[in-house]
Write a protein that holds these residues in place. Sequence first.
Motif, short mmCIF file in Angstrom:
data_model
loop_
_atom_site.label_atom_id
_atom_site.label_comp_id
_atom_site.label_asym_id
_atom_site.label_seq_id
_atom_site.Cartn_x
_atom_site.Cartn_y
_atom_site.Cartn_z
N LYS A 4 11.84 50.67 -85.24
CA LYS A 4 11.19 51.64 -86.31
C LYS A 4 11.65 51.12 -87.72
O LYS A 4 11.08 51.84 -88.69
CB LYS A 4 11.47 53.15 -86.18
N GLY A 5 12.32 49.99 -87.89
CA GLY A 5 12.23 49.38 -89.10
C GLY A 5 13.39 49.87 -89.92
O GLY A 5 13.42 49.58 -91.03
N LEU A 6 14.43 50.50 -89.26
CA LEU A 6 15.44 50.79 -90.04
C LEU A 6 16.35 49.51 -90.51
O LEU A 6 16.35 48.47 -90.12
CB LEU A 6 16.85 51.61 -89.18
N LEU A 7 16.99 49.73 -91.82
CA LEU A 7 17.86 48.67 -92.28
C LEU A 7 19.07 48.53 -91.35
O LEU A 7 19.73 49.36 -91.04
CB LEU A 7 18.08 49.04 -93.60
N GLU A 8 19.37 47.21 -91.25
CA GLU A 8 20.34 46.86 -90.42
C GLU A 8 21.88 47.49 -90.85
O GLU A 8 22.61 47.95 -89.98
CB GLU A 8 20.87 45.40 -90.55
N LYS A 9 21.80 47.82 -92.13
CA LYS A 9 23.01 48.36 -92.67
C LYS A 9 23.24 49.85 -92.11
O LYS A 9 24.15 50.31 -91.74
CB LYS A 9 22.82 48.34 -94.16
N VAL A 10 22.00 50.45 -92.28
CA VAL A 10 21.98 51.85 -91.70
C VAL A 10 22.02 51.82 -90.19
O VAL A 10 23.03 52.75 -89.71
CB VAL A 10 20.43 52.65 -91.94
N ILE A 11 21.64 50.99 -89.49
CA ILE A 11 21.92 50.83 -88.20
C ILE A 11 23.33 50.81 -87.64
O ILE A 11 23.83 51.54 -86.98
CB ILE A 11 21.13 49.80 -87.37
N ILE A 12 23.94 49.75 -88.50
CA ILE A 12 25.46 49.66 -88.07
C ILE A 12 26.35 50.75 -88.41
O ILE A 12 27.05 51.32 -87.89
CB ILE A 12 25.85 48.34 -88.85
N ASN A 13 26.04 51.27 -89.86
CA ASN A 13 26.83 52.41 -90.33
C ASN A 13 26.84 53.63 -89.72
O ASN A 13 27.47 54.53 -89.44
CB ASN A 13 26.67 52.44 -91.86
N LYS A 14 25.35 54.05 -89.43
CA LYS A 14 24.98 55.32 -89.15
C LYS A 14 24.91 55.37 -87.49
O LYS A 14 25.43 56.54 -86.88
CB LYS A 14 23.88 55.79 -89.62
#
Lengths: 323, 305
Positions: free
Chosen positions: A228-238
């Motif tokens: 769904k196009g989330l930023l890799e940063k958000v995927i990893i952190n959240k």
Amino acid sequence: MYTYIIKRLFMLFPTLFGAAILIFILLRLVPGDVCQLKFGGEGSYADPQQILDCQNRLGLTDPIYIQFLDYVAGFATFDFGVSMWTSQPVVHEIAIRFELSLQIAVMATLVSIIIALPLGILAAAKQNTWIDYTVRGFSIAGIAMPSFWLGILIILGLLIGSQAWFGRPWMPPITFISFFQDPLHNLSQLIWPALATGYRYSAVATRMTRSAMLDVLHEDYVRTARSKGLLEKVIINKHALKNAMLPVITIIGIEFAFLMGGLVVTEQVFNLNGLGKLFVSAVTQSDYTLTQALVMLVVAIFVFMNFLVDLMYAWLDPRIRYS
Amino acid sequence: MASLDTQPRSTRDAMGRRGIFDWMIRLARRQPLGFAGGIIVLLMVLMAVFADFLAPFDPEAADFTSMLVGPGSVSEMSGATFWLGTDQFGRDLFSRIIYGARTALTVGFTCAILGSTLGLLLGVASAYFGGLFDLIVQRIIDVFMAFPLIIMALAIVAIFGTGTDKVIIAITIPFVPRCARIVRSSALAIREMPYIDAARSIGYGHMRIIVRHIAPNVVAPFLIMLTAFLGEAILLEASLSYLGLGVQEPTPAWGLMLQGGAEEYAESAPWVPVFPGLAITIAVFGFNLFGDAVRDALDPKLRSQ
């Protein structure tokens, strides 16, 4: 949940009791006792009567089962006796050193978390790149490097560095002053052993963080998040980090428990008067009461930390429910 | 490394020298870190075996004309070079490090092999017999595992005393329950296999089933533990020797070389503490890399990572 906690707490006692028996037997196998060492050490002449008096006073001539009952009764009533060598209460001997060892253990754990989490996450995110290989090399080197050697290198570095920068050699202070009395003095003494042990323990935690993150990053929900196009940063952190933390917490908790008893060598290098040093001298002096109390303290901390880690699991991961 | 060399002898002979070389290149590509570890382990073993030919000096001979001389100095007595300098007794550090490999590897291999083999037997027996026996063994293992390694080793050293052979006992004992725990969990699954029932139904004895039918199937965790123990044993021996409770003078041992003199001479003769520690680090580093490669190869769960 509460019944589980209570049941689990009761399960701790057999282990503690077993450890108490084990250390009792081990110590009684040691040839020579504290009285013989104290009066007859170094080949000097000892009055047999003096040794006998000493043994009588410490109860070493009692039958072994009486000694054992005394010892277990002592633990059950929180009466740990007096050190056979210094005649000071064991609790006193331990109490004056506990703060130092506890502080190093806490600081070393913090150091290891500060090193391990970012590096482990980074290595997982950049799997099989040069970053990953560097981090893995760094952490394997940490496991390979004896902490006492790292300690010697730190002291060496401090001496040479201070000589070069300030023109005179500087060594960390020798005397321990509580953090709450003089934080600067306290930290300038204890930060070095904390770094030396922290780096070593970070190695295990880094590897655990990396492999836990890799596990999670291969999960379906992470693919969904990516699609769904989330930023890799958000995927990893959240999304990934929270679920990867469980095994990491276990490792850190167990490491902390081991640190309480495992500082033996580090305290020797930095000449710190902590529990580890006390343990070595208690063992070499055949000081039964002190050794027993120290071992039981270390084992109790270890067993209790394991218990806490189990509870943390349930608290952090709603999928785990003990019954 | 014989253990990695899985090809049958006949095909290897047919391929000749070139074949081995290709095979090593392929191995190095697939497992670069493990291959590097294997090389370090091999070098350490060679160093330990051929110490007599490699060391330029007698590791135990003091030379009071050249105490604490720096790396590269030349001995006045024999004209040979102290490649890594000397210690406070004028003993050549390079020779002591080479002979130290012998001590470290003897302790490392003996403890790892003994500890994991005893652990294997105990773990398999515990899983196989089950019931009360299993329960008792597991509770005893719980107790042993609650002791930090170094604390347990120190307590055992206090009983048996110091010296190389005693150190081996002190390090082996805490390894046994650690290996037994891991092996047992694998053996539990094997015990339920139909072929074990079959073996029992044709009247094989317990010993035969344990040794011939279960043990070979838990070789993977066994080897993983064994290789992991190698580095750990070397490190523990160094720690004990450093505390003065391990290998005793004049036997050359890396940890012992760091004891006493190391801090005193840190400033005036930094080579005394630096080189022996480096030897420990490189050795353990090599064994760990090698152990990791073995684990990756044997544990399918971790292979993808």
